[in-house]
Design a protein around this motif. Structure first.
Motif, PDB file in Angstrom:
ATOM      1  N   LYS A  76       0.836  -1.208   0.000  1.00 54.02           N
ATOM      2  CA  LYS A  76       0.000   0.000   0.000  1.00 54.02           C
ATOM      3  C   LYS A  76       0.869   1.254   0.000  1.00 54.02           C
ATOM      4  N   TYR A  77       1.932   1.236   0.774  1.00 48.60           N
ATOM      5  CA  TYR A  77       2.850   2.376   0.838  1.00 48.60           C
ATOM      6  C   TYR A  77       3.468   2.643  -0.532  1.00 48.60           C
ATOM      7  N   GLN A  78       3.942   1.600  -1.201  1.00 43.02           N
ATOM      8  CA  GLN A  78       4.569   1.752  -2.517  1.00 43.02           C
ATOM      9  C   GLN A  78       3.557   2.242  -3.549  1.00 43.02           C
ATOM     10  N   ALA A  79       2.330   1.726  -3.489  1.00 39.76           N
ATOM     11  CA  ALA A  79       1.288   2.152  -4.423  1.00 39.76           C
ATOM     12  C   ALA A  79       0.966   3.628  -4.219  1.00 39.76           C
ATOM     13  N   GLU A  80       0.789   4.043  -2.985  1.00 41.00           N
ATOM     14  CA  GLU A  80       0.481   5.446  -2.694  1.00 41.00           C
ATOM     15  C   GLU A  80       1.630   6.369  -3.110  1.00 41.00           C
ATOM     16  N   LYS A  81       2.848   5.879  -2.957  1.00 42.89           N
ATOM     17  CA  LYS A  81       4.025   6.653  -3.370  1.00 42.89           C
ATOM     18  C   LYS A  81       4.007   6.902  -4.885  1.00 42.89           C
ATOM     19  N   LEU A  82       3.690   5.871  -5.663  1.00 39.57           N
ATOM     20  CA  LEU A  82       3.592   6.010  -7.119  1.00 39.57           C
ATOM     21  C   LEU A  82       2.468   6.964  -7.510  1.00 39.57           C
ATOM     22  N   ILE A  83       1.326   6.819  -6.864  1.00 42.49           N
ATOM     23  CA  ILE A  83       0.167   7.668  -7.154  1.00 42.49           C
ATOM     24  C   ILE A  83       0.499   9.128  -6.876  1.00 42.49           C
ATOM     25  N   LYS A  84       1.139   9.379  -5.754  1.00 41.22           N
ATOM     26  CA  LYS A  84       1.501  10.753  -5.392  1.00 41.22           C
ATOM     27  C   LYS A  84       2.562  11.314  -6.345  1.00 41.22           C
ATOM     28  N   LYS A  85       3.549  10.501  -6.680  1.00 35.59           N
ATOM     29  CA  LYS A  85       4.640  10.950  -7.555  1.00 35.59           C
ATOM     30  C   LYS A  85       4.132  11.341  -8.936  1.00 35.59           C
ATOM     31  N   HIS A  86       3.216  10.547  -9.496  1.00 33.35           N
ATOM     32  CA  HIS A  86       2.748  10.761 -10.862  1.00 33.35           C
ATOM     33  C   HIS A  86       1.390  11.454 -10.924  1.00 33.35           C
ATOM     34  N   ASN A  87       0.816  11.745  -9.768  1.00 33.83           N
ATOM     35  CA  ASN A  87      -0.431  12.497  -9.663  1.00 33.83           C
ATOM     36  C   ASN A  87      -1.590  11.860 -10.441  1.00 33.83           C
ATOM     37  N   THR A  88      -1.683  10.532 -10.402  1.00 36.59           N
ATOM     38  CA  THR A  88      -2.784   9.828 -11.052  1.00 36.59           C
ATOM     39  C   THR A  88      -2.959   8.454 -10.418  1.00 36.59           C
ATOM     40  N   ARG A  89      -4.197   7.965 -10.470  1.00 37.69           N
ATOM     41  CA  ARG A  89      -4.495   6.600 -10.035  1.00 37.69           C
ATOM     42  C   ARG A  89      -4.767   5.691 -11.230  1.00 37.69           C
ATOM     43  N   ASN A  90      -4.798   6.269 -12.423  1.00 34.37           N
ATOM     44  CA  ASN A  90      -5.081   5.505 -13.622  1.00 34.37           C
ATOM     45  C   ASN A  90      -3.871   4.627 -13.957  1.00 34.37           C
ATOM     46  N   PRO A  91      -4.053   3.304 -13.996  1.00 34.00           N
ATOM     47  CA  PRO A  91      -2.897   2.418 -14.222  1.00 34.00           C
ATOM     48  C   PRO A  91      -2.239   2.610 -15.586  1.00 34.00           C
ATOM     49  N   PHE A  92      -3.023   2.993 -16.607  1.00 35.47           N
ATOM     50  CA  PHE A  92      -2.438   3.213 -17.931  1.00 35.47           C
ATOM     51  C   PHE A  92      -1.575   4.478 -17.930  1.00 35.47           C
ATOM     52  N   GLU A  93      -2.020   5.501 -17.225  1.00 32.90           N
ATOM     53  CA  GLU A  93      -1.223   6.726 -17.102  1.00 32.90           C
ATOM     54  C   GLU A  93       0.022   6.475 -16.262  1.00 32.90           C
ATOM     55  N   LEU A  94      -0.117   5.668 -15.219  1.00 36.60           N
ATOM     56  CA  LEU A  94       1.053   5.316 -14.397  1.00 36.60           C
ATOM     57  C   LEU A  94       2.079   4.558 -15.228  1.00 36.60           C
ATOM     58  N   ALA A  95       1.618   3.597 -16.008  1.00 38.73           N
ATOM     59  CA  ALA A  95       2.528   2.810 -16.847  1.00 38.73           C
ATOM     60  C   ALA A  95       3.268   3.728 -17.827  1.00 38.73           C
ATOM     61  N   GLU A  96       2.542   4.644 -18.435  1.00 37.71           N
ATOM     62  CA  GLU A  96       3.174   5.581 -19.371  1.00 37.71           C
ATOM     63  C   GLU A  96       4.211   6.442 -18.657  1.00 37.71           C
ATOM     64  N   ALA A  97       3.876   6.935 -17.480  1.00 40.27           N
ATOM     65  CA  ALA A  97       4.800   7.771 -16.711  1.00 40.27           C
ATOM     66  C   ALA A  97       6.044   6.989 -16.294  1.00 40.27           C
ATOM     67  N   MET A  98       5.894   5.677 -16.150  1.00 37.50           N
ATOM     68  CA  MET A  98       7.009   4.818 -15.747  1.00 37.50           C
ATOM     69  C   MET A  98       7.732   4.217 -16.952  1.00 37.50           C
ATOM     70  N   ASN A  99       7.412   4.696 -18.152  1.00 36.58           N
ATOM     71  CA  ASN A  99       8.016   4.198 -19.397  1.00 36.58           C
ATOM     72  C   ASN A  99       7.797   2.706 -19.614  1.00 36.58           C
ATOM     73  N   ILE A 100       6.601   2.251 -19.301  1.00 41.34           N
ATOM     74  CA  ILE A 100       6.211   0.865 -19.567  1.00 41.34           C
ATOM     75  C   ILE A 100       5.271   0.892 -20.765  1.00 41.34           C
ATOM     76  N   ASN A 101       5.622   0.172 -21.810  1.00 38.14           N
ATOM     77  CA  ASN A 101       4.797   0.111 -23.020  1.00 38.14           C
ATOM     78  C   ASN A 101       3.632  -0.847 -22.809  1.00 38.14           C
TER      79      ASN A 101
END
Length: 73
Positions: free
Chosen positions: A6-31
């Motif tokens: 949960k901590y790691q998930a919230e950290k990613l959400i806060k860092k990239h300012n989105t909860r959308n998994p497709f937007e997170l993947a794009e922000a993390m350079n995952i195709n």
């Protein structure tokens, strides 16, 4: 263990300012690629510094989002 996840998930959400998994993947350079799988919902792979998530195109939109979330995790 659950608190760490949960901590790691919230950290990613806060860092990239989105909860959308497709937007997170794009922000993390995952195709993201969609495939016509019969029995597989999705997969994650890493090849030559490139990261990919494959998602079954036959899943409904909610299931695709859940699959993407799972593969990011």
């Amino acid at each position: 263990m659950m608190d760490y996840i949960k901590y790691q998930a919230e950290k990613l959400i806060k860092k990239h300012n989105t909860r959308n998994p497709f937007e997170l993947a794009e922000a993390m350079n995952i195709n993201i690629r969609f495939y016509n799988f019969k029995n597989l919902k999705g997969f994650y792979t890493y090849n030559k510094r490139n990261r990919y998530i494959g998602i079954n195109q036959n899943l409904c939109e909610v299931e695709q989002m859940l699959c993407c979330t799972h593969e990011i995790g």
